[in-house]
Write a protein that holds these residues in place. Structure first.
Motif, PDB file in Angstrom:
ATOM      1  N   LEU A  11       4.866   8.006   8.423  1.00  0.00           N
ATOM      2  CA  LEU A  11       4.674   6.807   9.227  1.00  0.00           C
ATOM      3  C   LEU A  11       4.502   5.609   8.294  1.00  0.00           C
ATOM      4  O   LEU A  11       3.772   5.702   7.302  1.00  0.00           O
ATOM      5  CB  LEU A  11       3.407   6.977  10.065  1.00  0.00           C
ATOM      6  CG  LEU A  11       3.206   6.238  11.375  1.00  0.00           C
ATOM      7  CD1 LEU A  11       4.418   6.383  12.280  1.00  0.00           C
ATOM      8  CD2 LEU A  11       1.976   6.772  12.066  1.00  0.00           C
ATOM      9  N   LYS A  13       3.389   1.600   8.457  1.00  0.00           N
ATOM     10  CA  LYS A  13       2.787   0.568   9.305  1.00  0.00           C
ATOM     11  C   LYS A  13       2.479  -0.664   8.454  1.00  0.00           C
ATOM     12  O   LYS A  13       2.402  -0.582   7.217  1.00  0.00           O
ATOM     13  CB  LYS A  13       1.491   1.085   9.942  1.00  0.00           C
ATOM     14  CG  LYS A  13       1.699   2.143  11.005  1.00  0.00           C
ATOM     15  CD  LYS A  13       2.260   1.522  12.268  1.00  0.00           C
ATOM     16  CE  LYS A  13       2.277   2.504  13.415  1.00  0.00           C
ATOM     17  NZ  LYS A  13       2.769   1.872  14.671  1.00  0.00           N
ATOM     18  N   THR A  14       2.264  -1.765   9.135  1.00  0.00           N
ATOM     19  CA  THR A  14       1.910  -3.024   8.486  1.00  0.00           C
ATOM     20  C   THR A  14       0.408  -3.254   8.625  1.00  0.00           C
ATOM     21  O   THR A  14      -0.203  -2.806   9.620  1.00  0.00           O
ATOM     22  CB  THR A  14       2.683  -4.183   9.126  1.00  0.00           C
ATOM     23  OG1 THR A  14       4.078  -3.904   9.054  1.00  0.00           O
ATOM     24  CG2 THR A  14       2.402  -5.499   8.419  1.00  0.00           C
ATOM     25  N   GLN A  17      -2.068  -3.406  11.916  1.00  0.00           N
ATOM     26  CA  GLN A  17      -1.590  -2.615  13.049  1.00  0.00           C
ATOM     27  C   GLN A  17      -2.515  -1.440  13.330  1.00  0.00           C
ATOM     28  O   GLN A  17      -3.462  -1.163  12.586  1.00  0.00           O
ATOM     29  CB  GLN A  17      -0.162  -2.114  12.785  1.00  0.00           C
ATOM     30  CG  GLN A  17       0.900  -3.190  12.881  1.00  0.00           C
ATOM     31  CD  GLN A  17       2.301  -2.597  12.789  1.00  0.00           C
ATOM     32  OE1 GLN A  17       2.575  -1.722  11.965  1.00  0.00           O
ATOM     33  NE2 GLN A  17       3.196  -3.090  13.633  1.00  0.00           N
ATOM     34  N   VAL A  19      -2.647   2.815  14.523  1.00  0.00           N
ATOM     35  CA  VAL A  19      -1.839   4.030  14.430  1.00  0.00           C
ATOM     36  C   VAL A  19      -2.559   5.186  15.131  1.00  0.00           C
ATOM     37  O   VAL A  19      -3.801   5.238  15.151  1.00  0.00           O
ATOM     38  CB  VAL A  19      -1.554   4.395  12.960  1.00  0.00           C
ATOM     39  CG1 VAL A  19      -2.824   4.834  12.225  1.00  0.00           C
ATOM     40  CG2 VAL A  19      -0.479   5.454  12.857  1.00  0.00           C
ATOM     41  N   VAL A 113       0.788   2.073   4.465  1.00  0.00           N
ATOM     42  CA  VAL A 113       0.477   0.758   5.022  1.00  0.00           C
ATOM     43  C   VAL A 113       1.000  -0.300   4.054  1.00  0.00           C
ATOM     44  O   VAL A 113       0.645  -0.293   2.865  1.00  0.00           O
ATOM     45  CB  VAL A 113      -1.028   0.580   5.251  1.00  0.00           C
ATOM     46  CG1 VAL A 113      -1.308  -0.786   5.886  1.00  0.00           C
ATOM     47  CG2 VAL A 113      -1.572   1.696   6.134  1.00  0.00           C
TER      48      VAL A 113
END
Lengths: 114, 111
Positions: A11, A13-14, A17, A19, A113
């Motif tokens: 995964l 993500k920024t 965010q 999760v 991330v």
């Protein structure tokens, strides 16, 4: 027999965010634990659930939360992601909540991330 | 504070060259000590549980032993397929829901 299954496997993500990671324990196992493993280190305890109740919590901020469902599967939620949350998140199951049973791990979710 | 320290951090062996991995622990009361093997990109795989000082467990080329302060994982005549990171974990009596892991020993066995 199926082992512990986790999804997704990877995964990205920024920062900021949220999760959700998912885990299905070995059939017959009622306890699920979550661990965070940063590269080059051993797993660190986040939560343990048994019979849908939280039985233990590690030294992680309130951005981390989890729950266990009636079928003993579990979700780990992380809000307001930071770069430092990048890690392998491992789920483990055992037969009971307080016995001498070893943890049986899944292959984890690799969270990045950016 | 409960703590687990593993040494060495990395170990390179020739095939057939026996050696030992060390796990030193500090815990108020020990419920169990666990050894795991972890391959790259995978979750830890359970190997052994030890409960009391003097106990020994064996599996193929691996033997685990336990004293009051440390555990050893002895590897006899290793093969390249034994290459992995070996993790040690302790389960305290008073907080048995939480396992404390060491940082592991990365073993590389050359043919």
């Amino acid at each position: 027999d199926a082992g512990v299954t986790q999804s997704p496997t990877h995964l990205i993500k920024t920062r900021g965010q949220q999760v959700t990671l998912r885990c299905s324990p070995i059939s017959g196992h009622k306890s699920v634990s979550w661990y965070q493993q940063v590269l080059g280190q051993g797993p660190q305890f986040i939560f343990q659930y048994y019979e849908k109740e939280e039985r233990g919590r590690g030294n992680f901020p309130d951005r981390f939360s989890a729950r266990q469902f009636p079928n003993y599967s579990s979700e780990l939620n992380v809000n307001a992601l930071l770069l430092g949350d990048s890690a392998l998140y491992l789920c483990a199951s055992t037969t009971s909540g307080g016995g001498n049973s070893p943890l049986h791990f899944g292959n984890g979710t690799r969270l990045t991330v950016t | 504070e409960d703590q687990v320290t593993q040494s060495p951090e990395a170990l390179r062996l020739q095939e057939g060259e026996s050696s030992s991995l060390n796990c030193s622990y500090t815990v108020s009361g020990l419920r169990g000590l666990f050894w795991y093997r972890q391959d790259p990109g995978k979750g830890p795989e359970f190997l052994f549980t030890l409960y009391s000082a003097g106990e020994e467990k064996e599996k193929e080329r691996l033997k685990a032993t336990l004293t009051k302060k440390e555990s050893f994982l002895h590897i006899t005549a290793p093969k390249p397929e034994d290459s992995a990171t070996y993790l040690c974990a302790v389960q305290p009596i008073y907080n048995f829901n939480k396992f404390y892991f060491g940082s592991g020993t990365k073993l590389n066995v050359k043919p």
